[in-house]
Design an enzyme around this catalytic site. Structure first.
Site, PDB file in Angstrom:
ATOM      1  N   HIS A 133      25.474  23.141  37.194  1.00  0.00           N
ATOM      2  CA  HIS A 133      24.005  23.035  37.145  1.00  0.00           C
ATOM      3  C   HIS A 133      23.403  24.158  38.003  1.00  0.00           C
ATOM      4  O   HIS A 133      23.727  24.286  39.181  1.00  0.00           O
ATOM      5  CB  HIS A 133      23.556  21.670  37.667  1.00  0.00           C
ATOM      6  CG  HIS A 133      22.140  21.355  37.307  1.00  0.00           C
ATOM      7  ND1 HIS A 133      21.764  20.271  36.558  1.00  0.00           N
ATOM      8  CD2 HIS A 133      20.982  22.028  37.570  1.00  0.00           C
ATOM      9  CE1 HIS A 133      20.453  20.268  36.386  1.00  0.00           C
ATOM     10  NE2 HIS A 133      19.953  21.323  37.003  1.00  0.00           N
ATOM     11  N   CYS A 189      25.598  13.993  36.988  1.00  0.00           N
ATOM     12  CA  CYS A 189      25.356  15.228  37.743  1.00  0.00           C
ATOM     13  C   CYS A 189      24.331  14.940  38.833  1.00  0.00           C
ATOM     14  O   CYS A 189      23.249  14.444  38.544  1.00  0.00           O
ATOM     15  CB  CYS A 189      24.844  16.331  36.816  1.00  0.00           C
ATOM     16  SG  CYS A 189      24.179  17.759  37.710  1.00  0.00           S
ATOM     17  N   CYS A 248      20.878  16.882  38.117  1.00  0.00           N
ATOM     18  CA  CYS A 248      20.030  16.661  36.946  1.00  0.00           C
ATOM     19  C   CYS A 248      18.855  15.740  37.299  1.00  0.00           C
ATOM     20  O   CYS A 248      18.954  14.924  38.221  1.00  0.00           O
ATOM     21  CB  CYS A 248      20.849  16.058  35.801  1.00  0.00           C
ATOM     22  SG  CYS A 248      21.733  17.280  34.793  1.00  0.00           S
ATOM     23  N   SER A 266      31.933  23.731  41.696  1.00  0.00           N
ATOM     24  CA  SER A 266      32.435  22.831  40.672  1.00  0.00           C
ATOM     25  C   SER A 266      31.328  22.348  39.740  1.00  0.00           C
ATOM     26  O   SER A 266      31.580  22.001  38.593  1.00  0.00           O
ATOM     27  CB  SER A 266      33.119  21.632  41.318  1.00  0.00           C
ATOM     28  OG  SER A 266      32.261  21.068  42.296  1.00  0.00           O
ATOM     29  N   HIS A 287      20.845  21.459  32.605  1.00  0.00           N
ATOM     30  CA  HIS A 287      22.201  21.536  33.163  1.00  0.00           C
ATOM     31  C   HIS A 287      22.990  22.712  32.582  1.00  0.00           C
ATOM     32  O   HIS A 287      23.897  23.254  33.226  1.00  0.00           O
ATOM     33  CB  HIS A 287      22.923  20.214  32.859  1.00  0.00           C
ATOM     34  CG  HIS A 287      24.265  20.071  33.505  1.00  0.00           C
ATOM     35  ND1 HIS A 287      24.423  19.561  34.765  1.00  0.00           N
ATOM     36  CD2 HIS A 287      25.514  20.385  33.058  1.00  0.00           C
ATOM     37  CE1 HIS A 287      25.723  19.551  35.078  1.00  0.00           C
ATOM     38  NE2 HIS A 287      26.398  20.043  34.060  1.00  0.00           N
ATOM     39  N   HIS A 301      21.745  26.290  40.538  1.00  0.00           N
ATOM     40  CA  HIS A 301      21.071  25.971  41.788  1.00  0.00           C
ATOM     41  C   HIS A 301      21.483  26.963  42.864  1.00  0.00           C
ATOM     42  O   HIS A 301      22.496  27.650  42.733  1.00  0.00           O
ATOM     43  CB  HIS A 301      21.423  24.547  42.246  1.00  0.00           C
ATOM     44  CG  HIS A 301      22.844  24.378  42.683  1.00  0.00           C
ATOM     45  ND1 HIS A 301      23.904  24.342  41.799  1.00  0.00           N
ATOM     46  CD2 HIS A 301      23.397  24.246  43.921  1.00  0.00           C
ATOM     47  CE1 HIS A 301      25.041  24.185  42.466  1.00  0.00           C
ATOM     48  NE2 HIS A 301      24.765  24.130  43.772  1.00  0.00           N
ATOM     49  N   ASN A 319      26.032  30.505  45.000  1.00  0.00           N
ATOM     50  CA  ASN A 319      27.415  30.701  44.598  1.00  0.00           C
ATOM     51  C   ASN A 319      27.498  30.323  43.128  1.00  0.00           C
ATOM     52  O   ASN A 319      27.132  29.213  42.759  1.00  0.00           O
ATOM     53  CB  ASN A 319      28.358  29.799  45.398  1.00  0.00           C
ATOM     54  CG  ASN A 319      28.251  30.038  46.896  1.00  0.00           C
ATOM     55  OD1 ASN A 319      28.002  31.153  47.337  1.00  0.00           O
ATOM     56  ND2 ASN A 319      28.418  28.981  47.672  1.00  0.00           N
ATOM     57  N   GLN A 356      21.229  27.484  47.479  1.00  0.00           N
ATOM     58  CA  GLN A 356      21.114  26.725  48.714  1.00  0.00           C
ATOM     59  C   GLN A 356      20.326  27.523  49.745  1.00  0.00           C
ATOM     60  O   GLN A 356      20.235  28.743  49.668  1.00  0.00           O
ATOM     61  CB  GLN A 356      22.498  26.417  49.278  1.00  0.00           C
ATOM     62  CG  GLN A 356      23.351  25.579  48.336  1.00  0.00           C
ATOM     63  CD  GLN A 356      24.667  25.198  48.987  1.00  0.00           C
ATOM     64  OE1 GLN A 356      24.707  24.486  49.983  1.00  0.00           O
ATOM     65  NE2 GLN A 356      25.748  25.698  48.428  1.00  0.00           N
TER      66      GLN A 356
END
Ligand code: ZN
Ligand code: ZN
Length: 342
Positions: free
Chosen positions: A159, A45, A48, A156, A108, A161, A148, A163
């Site tokens: 994890h 990932c 991670c 996809s 994760h 997060h 998103n 932006q």
């Protein structure tokens, strides 16, 4: 049955609410309802801790929130500045700016809805720092923070997060909203968002979470079935102006809303979340009331609201549901996350 048009005061457009259509026959495919059990750490990932990213950079062995420059930026300092002039009336300009990624936690397997309020406060403090830092740059006119969540909106990597796009322009939707807010102040002397909050409070049916400093609700003018707004009660142009107490209340309101979303169908609730903050171009934006907008794309479990003729073809919106009904659903579910204690 709700069948009417409703004015969207922030987008200055009509939304057709045709709630009798929600149960119309539906034969096309539904999204897969799959809830995988994720590990806490995944070696390949790129989000991670300690892992190598495609750029060759290695993630820090971080314990809390972790920020880095996006390896695939849509706007960046390296974007070409010597552009070929297009013909005729066409125009172009450099796609400069800064794109960053913000990991919420090293875990994760978690999501924003599963973080505790203290961790969401820590994340919001990073959003404050980022806004302050990026807004100080001369080339940055707007700082868009967004998340998103879920495969339904094209993500996809689960994890958790978000932006940041710090751009040399203000996005169109924000521009329309800011114009509406400015016009309302000039016409009435009042802050538009305070009038929205007053109308929602007076109605009460779409009001979901409230504490001393913040609220969460589904607005009267919702476009998606579960469109939601989370905001401080006081008017601030950006998240950077919130006091520590207001930030904690905002985190608690967001947490309360996201837990109900996940609990509604006992599944991770996909959404697009965006912070609507004042531009950073030096103009006066005291008429702007910072808020978080959340747009979940599903209208039933595993059933997407498809954007089609009216939405894509003409830029309008048909809602198949009434937000009063959707808010009632959300109020009926527990306030404790269904996966807590696992
Ligand atoms: Zn990961
Ligand atoms: Zn907004």
């Amino acid at each position: 049955m709700t069948w009417e048009q409703r004015w969207h005061p922030l987008r200055r457009e009509w939304v057709v609410v045709a709630a009798h259509r929600q149960n119309r026959p539906w034969n096309t495919e539904q999204l897969n309802r799959s809830e995988r059990v994720l590990p806490e750490y995944v070696s390949d990932c790129y989000l991670c801790p300690r892992n190598l990213r495609v750029s060759g950079a290695r993630n820090a062995d971080y314990a809390g929130v972790f920020v880095f420059d996006n390896d695939h930026p849509c706007v960046g300092p390296e974007a070409p500045t010597q552009l070929v002039a297009p013909p005729g009336i066409y125009r172009s300009r450099p796609a400069t700016g800064i794109a960053r990624v913000v990991c919420y936690t090293p875990r994760h397997d978690l999501s924003l809805a599963e973080l505790d309020v203290a961790s969401i406060v820590a994340l919001m403090e990073v959003w404050q720092e980022q806004y302050r830092e990026l807004s100080a740059r001369a080339e940055v006119r707007h700082v868009l923070v967004f998340e998103n969540r879920g495969e339904a909106v094209g993500v996809s990597n689960p994890h958790p997060h978000c932006q940041i796009y710090a751009t040399n322009f203000v996005f169109k939707g924000m521009e329309v909203e800011l114009d509406a807010e400015r016009a309302h102040l000039e016409e009435t002397g009042r802050v538009l968002f305070q009038d929205i909050l007053a109308a929602e409070r007076a109605d009460g049916r779409r009001w979901l979470v409230e504490n001393a400093g913040a609220v969460a609700f589904l607005p009267y003018f919702a476009r998606y079935a579960y469109d939601a707004i989370v905001c401080p009660k006081a008017t601030h142009p950006s998240i950077a102006e919130l006091s520590p107490g207001e930030l904690r209340d905002l985190a608690a309101a967001l947490h309360g809303l996201l837990v109900r979303f996940d609990n509604l169908w006992q599944m991770p609730f996909p959404y697009v979340l965006a912070l609507h903050q004042a531009p950073t171009d030096g103009a006066d934006y005291r008429h702007h009331h910072f808020h978080i907008q959340i747009h979940p794309p599903l209208r039933k479990p595993n059933l997407l609201k498809y954007l089609a003729g009216p939405e894509v073809g003409a830029g309008g919106f048909i809602s198949d549901t009434a937000p009063e009904d959707k808010a009632a659903e959300l109020r009926a579910v527990p306030a404790v996350h269904y996966r807590s204690g696992r």
